[in-house]
Design an enzyme around this catalytic site. Structure first.
Site, PDB file in Angstrom:
ATOM      1  N   ILE A 129       0.842  -1.207   0.000  1.00  0.00           N
ATOM      2  CA  ILE A 129       0.000   0.000   0.000  1.00  0.00           C
ATOM      3  C   ILE A 129       0.871   1.248   0.000  1.00  0.00           C
ATOM      4  CG2 ILE A 129      -1.740   1.294   1.284  1.00  0.00           C
ATOM      5  CD1 ILE A 129      -2.690  -1.384  -0.043  1.00  0.00           C
ATOM      6  N   THR A 164      -4.728  -0.336   8.301  1.00  0.00           N
ATOM      7  CA  THR A 164      -6.003  -0.797   8.844  1.00  0.00           C
ATOM      8  C   THR A 164      -5.840  -1.003  10.347  1.00  0.00           C
ATOM      9  OG1 THR A 164      -6.428  -1.906   6.756  1.00  0.00           O
ATOM     10  CG2 THR A 164      -7.773  -2.584   8.631  1.00  0.00           C
ATOM     11  N   VAL A 217      -7.724  -0.632  -1.767  1.00  0.00           N
ATOM     12  CA  VAL A 217      -7.379  -1.077  -3.111  1.00  0.00           C
ATOM     13  C   VAL A 217      -7.188  -2.587  -3.193  1.00  0.00           C
ATOM     14  CG1 VAL A 217      -6.335   1.114  -3.791  1.00  0.00           C
ATOM     15  CG2 VAL A 217      -4.946  -0.585  -2.600  1.00  0.00           C
ATOM     16  N   LYS A 254     -13.781   0.539   7.240  1.00  0.00           N
ATOM     17  CA  LYS A 254     -12.748  -0.262   6.574  1.00  0.00           C
ATOM     18  C   LYS A 254     -12.832  -1.718   7.004  1.00  0.00           C
ATOM     19  CE  LYS A 254      -9.189  -1.916   4.681  1.00  0.00           C
ATOM     20  NZ  LYS A 254      -9.031  -2.083   3.235  1.00  0.00           N
ATOM     21  N   ASN A 267     -14.058  -5.516   4.651  1.00  0.00           N
ATOM     22  CA  ASN A 267     -13.391  -6.828   4.534  1.00  0.00           C
ATOM     23  C   ASN A 267     -14.153  -7.912   5.275  1.00  0.00           C
ATOM     24  OD1 ASN A 267     -11.451  -5.894   2.829  1.00  0.00           O
ATOM     25  ND2 ASN A 267      -9.906  -5.573   4.416  1.00  0.00           N
ATOM     26  N   HIS A 314     -30.837 -14.240  -8.983  1.00  0.00           N
ATOM     27  CA  HIS A 314     -31.838 -13.485  -8.233  1.00  0.00           C
ATOM     28  C   HIS A 314     -31.330 -12.058  -8.094  1.00  0.00           C
ATOM     29  CE1 HIS A 314     -34.155 -11.854  -4.952  1.00  0.00           C
ATOM     30  NE2 HIS A 314     -35.007 -12.882  -5.056  1.00  0.00           N
ATOM     31  N   ARG A 358     -31.341  -9.836  -5.926  1.00  0.00           N
ATOM     32  CA  ARG A 358     -30.794  -9.365  -4.646  1.00  0.00           C
ATOM     33  C   ARG A 358     -29.840 -10.386  -4.013  1.00  0.00           C
ATOM     34  NH1 ARG A 358     -35.563  -7.476  -5.358  1.00  0.00           N
ATOM     35  NH2 ARG A 358     -36.669  -9.271  -4.522  1.00  0.00           N
ATOM     36  N   CYS A 408      -5.629  -9.114   4.761  1.00  0.00           N
ATOM     37  CA  CYS A 408      -6.797  -8.254   4.965  1.00  0.00           C
ATOM     38  C   CYS A 408      -7.990  -9.044   5.489  1.00  0.00           C
ATOM     39  CB  CYS A 408      -7.124  -7.551   3.659  1.00  0.00           C
ATOM     40  SG  CYS A 408      -5.655  -6.849   2.889  1.00  0.00           S
ATOM     41  N   LYS A 447     -10.473 -23.699  -7.058  1.00  0.00           N
ATOM     42  CA  LYS A 447     -10.795 -22.303  -7.383  1.00  0.00           C
ATOM     43  C   LYS A 447     -11.676 -22.189  -8.621  1.00  0.00           C
ATOM     44  CE  LYS A 447      -9.688 -19.035  -5.747  1.00  0.00           C
ATOM     45  NZ  LYS A 447     -10.371 -18.220  -4.675  1.00  0.00           N
TER      46      LYS A 447
HETATM   47  N1  SAJ Z   1     -11.835 -15.328  -2.053  1.00  0.00           N
HETATM   48  C1  SAJ Z   1     -12.675 -16.463  -2.071  1.00  0.00           C
HETATM   49  N2  SAJ Z   1     -13.903 -16.333  -2.683  1.00  0.00           N
HETATM   50  C2  SAJ Z   1     -14.313 -15.164  -3.254  1.00  0.00           C
HETATM   51  C3  SAJ Z   1     -13.435 -14.022  -3.224  1.00  0.00           C
HETATM   52  C4  SAJ Z   1     -12.204 -14.138  -2.611  1.00  0.00           C
HETATM   53  O1  SAJ Z   1     -12.340 -17.540  -1.562  1.00  0.00           O
HETATM   54  O2  SAJ Z   1     -15.421 -15.136  -3.796  1.00  0.00           O
HETATM   55  C5  SAJ Z   1     -10.535 -15.437  -1.359  1.00  0.00           C
HETATM   56  C6  SAJ Z   1      -9.322 -15.147  -2.249  1.00  0.00           C
HETATM   57  O3  SAJ Z   1      -8.901 -16.305  -2.931  1.00  0.00           O
HETATM   58  C7  SAJ Z   1      -8.290 -14.700  -1.205  1.00  0.00           C
HETATM   59  C8  SAJ Z   1      -9.133 -13.949  -0.189  1.00  0.00           C
HETATM   60  O4  SAJ Z   1     -10.476 -14.413  -0.383  1.00  0.00           O
HETATM   61  O5  SAJ Z   1      -7.675 -15.819  -0.585  1.00  0.00           O
HETATM   62  C9  SAJ Z   1      -9.080 -12.441  -0.315  1.00  0.00           C
HETATM   63  O6  SAJ Z   1      -8.997 -12.068  -1.655  1.00  0.00           O
HETATM   64  P1  SAJ Z   1      -9.795 -10.764  -2.201  1.00  0.00           P
HETATM   65  O7  SAJ Z   1      -9.546 -10.660  -3.650  1.00  0.00           O
HETATM   66  O8  SAJ Z   1     -11.175 -10.868  -1.757  1.00  0.00           O
HETATM   67  O9  SAJ Z   1      -9.195  -9.535  -1.433  1.00  0.00           O
HETATM   68  P2  SAJ Z   1      -7.774  -8.943  -1.016  1.00  0.00           P
HETATM   69  O10 SAJ Z   1      -7.445  -9.443   0.329  1.00  0.00           O
HETATM   70  O11 SAJ Z   1      -6.774  -9.144  -2.065  1.00  0.00           O
HETATM   71  O12 SAJ Z   1      -8.190  -7.408  -0.948  1.00  0.00           O
HETATM   72  C10 SAJ Z   1      -9.201  -7.019  -0.024  1.00  0.00           C
HETATM   73  C11 SAJ Z   1     -10.172  -6.107  -0.771  1.00  0.00           C
HETATM   74  N3  SAJ Z   1     -11.339  -5.904   0.060  1.00  0.00           N
HETATM   75  C12 SAJ Z   1     -12.590  -6.022  -0.457  1.00  0.00           C
HETATM   76  O13 SAJ Z   1     -12.773  -6.303  -1.623  1.00  0.00           O
HETATM   77  C13 SAJ Z   1     -13.725  -5.733   0.493  1.00  0.00           C
HETATM   78  C14 SAJ Z   1      -9.489  -4.776  -1.095  1.00  0.00           C
HETATM   79  O14 SAJ Z   1     -10.425  -3.872  -1.638  1.00  0.00           O
HETATM   80  C15 SAJ Z   1      -8.888  -4.191   0.181  1.00  0.00           C
HETATM   81  O15 SAJ Z   1      -8.260  -2.965  -0.044  1.00  0.00           O
HETATM   82  C16 SAJ Z   1      -7.891  -5.188   0.711  1.00  0.00           C
HETATM   83  O16 SAJ Z   1      -8.585  -6.369   1.073  1.00  0.00           O
HETATM   84  C17 SAJ Z   1      -7.214  -4.598   1.948  1.00  0.00           C
HETATM   85  O17 SAJ Z   1      -6.041  -4.207   1.812  1.00  0.00           O
HETATM   86  O18 SAJ Z   1      -7.869  -4.452   2.963  1.00  0.00           O
END
Ligand code: SAJ
Length: 422
Positions: A11, A119, A153, A204, A208, A242, A244, A258, A393
């Site tokens: 960051i 954070t 981000v 914030k 997450n 759906h 919603r 995060c 995945k």
């Molecule tokens: N994951 C799943 N299923 C999903 C989405 C993600 O299993 O449907 C897993 C991913 O494989 C990974 C983890 O979750 O292991 C997190 O990945 P991510 O792409 O969801 O997020 P990060 O950790 O790379 O980034 C997040 C983001 N937060 C949100 O989208 C709410 C980003 O915007 C934040 O800035 C970042 O955390 C942070 O720095 O806090």
């Protein structure tokens, strides 16, 4: 403005470079002399699209310089890690934030602005950071301006999102908010959301936590579907039609610094009131074991015990292995005396090629959604002893005709299918 950014990680570095790109005189500070030397030589130590090019640009204009010591500035931005403490609720460890504040204070003068991007747990700004500053004789909101402006981000898209994402500006006072908003007004094109520091801290964390809870729901569905013999991925696809409903995707677990960390900051602040968040963390933390149990089931009939793992990073197309479920799965399989071979094109330290990792293997488990894994070429699978791919995945789109392809959609059926020798 003269700016000092403390912490040149995923960051802090992009943030420092972007401010320099928009004309500010930026000193980037990191405790690692290796990092600062690399950066001043135009080399980045993290994988992020467009970042190295922008670094070289601001080195040329001399708007950016990396150092291990802070320089006096008008604006100080703190983007240091906030890991979990090893206590009951894994609360927020603010040691590095406090050290960064103490590190800049000798340089801080009346009229300066201090921004914490790391954070942090709720109330950290008022209960931890503000007192440290006021002990120096400053009055926050009058002669020093203090705000929490959390980064939001997505790794892999940082340089774009820093500019276009809405930015929360959480000041200790309204004057603090205005000062910090003027700083980000330099390049932020997204909405500037003015708030109080406490609202910014919790918002914030909730962003997450929201994602973590929704991923837990999808992971729970994968387990339920495996038990009932129903295609979880088809169910998600249909349910998401759906208007919603937005079910997330199941996987091998939730990694990164995060989603796998931040919910605990809320849980530790309100343990009795955060039961859903705690359950979601437990479900997501249970997924590496769920994957390991599937591997055991697939390997039970095999003559050999070689297992191939594709992907060690916590998510696709990045090089970050922090809190990665894949790393935990590898460690568990190693402990169970499986002969584990790993391939990850984004992790330079891992020497094996895809072919070498598949050689003589009885099971290929895809753990990360790298683009490179959309197509698993037959030159890989032909090397395998038993051509079974378990894609946790749901990223793989093309495999050889003879491959037994398994994902969370057909998991329960697949485990009943006989071995497919090469
Ligand atoms: N994951 C799943 N299923 C999903 C989405 C993600 O299993 O449907 C897993 C991913 O494989 C990974 C983890 O979750 O292991 C997190 O990945 P991510 O792409 O969801 O997020 P990060 O950790 O790379 O980034 C997040 C983001 N937060 C949100 O989208 C709410 C980003 O915007 C934040 O800035 C970042 O955390 C942070 O720095 O806090």
């Amino acid at each position: 403005m003269k700016m000092t950014v403390i912490g040149l990680g995923y960051i802090g570095l992009p943030t420092a470079i972007l401010f320099a790109k928009y004309g500010h005189q930026v000193t980037g500070v990191d405790i690692s002399p290796w990092v600062t030397t690399q950066l001043n030589a135009g080399l980045i130590h993290i994988e992020e699209p467009g970042l190295e090019q922008d670094l070289q640009g601001v080195l040329l204009t001399e708007n950016f310089f990396a150092s291990t010591v802070p320089a006096s500035a008008d604006v100080y931005i703190i983007a240091v890690p906030t890991p979990n403490k090893a206590d009951q609720y894994q609360s927020c460890d603010t040691r590095y934030v406090e050290a960064a504040v103490n590190n800049i204070l000798p340089h801080v003068k009346r009229g300066d602005t201090i921004i914490v991007e790391s954070t942090i747990a709720p109330r950290t700004m008022t209960d931890v950071v503000q007192p440290v500053i006021e002990q120096q004789g400053f009055t926050v909101g009058e002669d020093i301006f203090l705000a929490h402006c959390p980064e939001r981000v997505l790794p892999g898209n940082i340089m774009h999102e820093l500019v276009h994402n809405p930015r929360i500006i959480g000041g200790i006072t309204d004057a603090c908010t205005e000062k910090a908003a003027a700083v980000y007004g330099t390049f932020v094109k997204g909405e500037m959301i003015k708030a109080q520091a406490g609202e910014a801290e919790l918002s914030k964390l909730m962003e997450n936590t929201y994602r973590d809870v929704n991923i837990a729901l999808a992971n729970e569905l994968a387990k339920i579907s495996e038990r009932l013999g129903i295609d979880a991925l088809r169910v998600i696809e249909m349910a998401n039609k759906h208007p919603r409903v937005t079910l997330h995707q199941p996987g091998p677990g939730v990694g990164g610094h995060c989603l796998a960390v931040d919910p605990y900051f809320v849980i530790a602040a309100a343990p009795e009131e955060s039961l859903l968040m705690q359950t979601a963390r437990a479900i997501n933390n249970s997924m590496p074991d769920f994957v390991v149990q599937q591997v055991r089931a697939f390997m039970a009939e095999r003559e050999r015990n070689r297992v191939t793992l594709f992907g060690m990073t916590y998510k696709g197309n990045i090089d970050d292995v922090r809190e990665s479920p894949a790393m935990e799965i590898k460690a568990r399989l190693d402990d169970m005396a499986f002969d584990v071979r790993v391939f990850d094109p984004h992790v330079a330290e891992l020497p094996l090629t895809g072919e070498e990792a598949c050689d003589g293997s009885s099971l290929l488990v895809v753990l990360t959604d790298h683009d490179e894994f959309r197509n698993i070429p037959t030159k890989y699978t032909n090397k395998m002893r038993d051509m079974t791919i378990f894609d946790t995945k749901n990223i793989v789109q093309h495999v050889g005709a003879k491959v037994n392809y398994v994902n969370y959609g057909n998991l329960s059926q697949a485990k009943k299918i006989a071995v497919v020798p090469s």
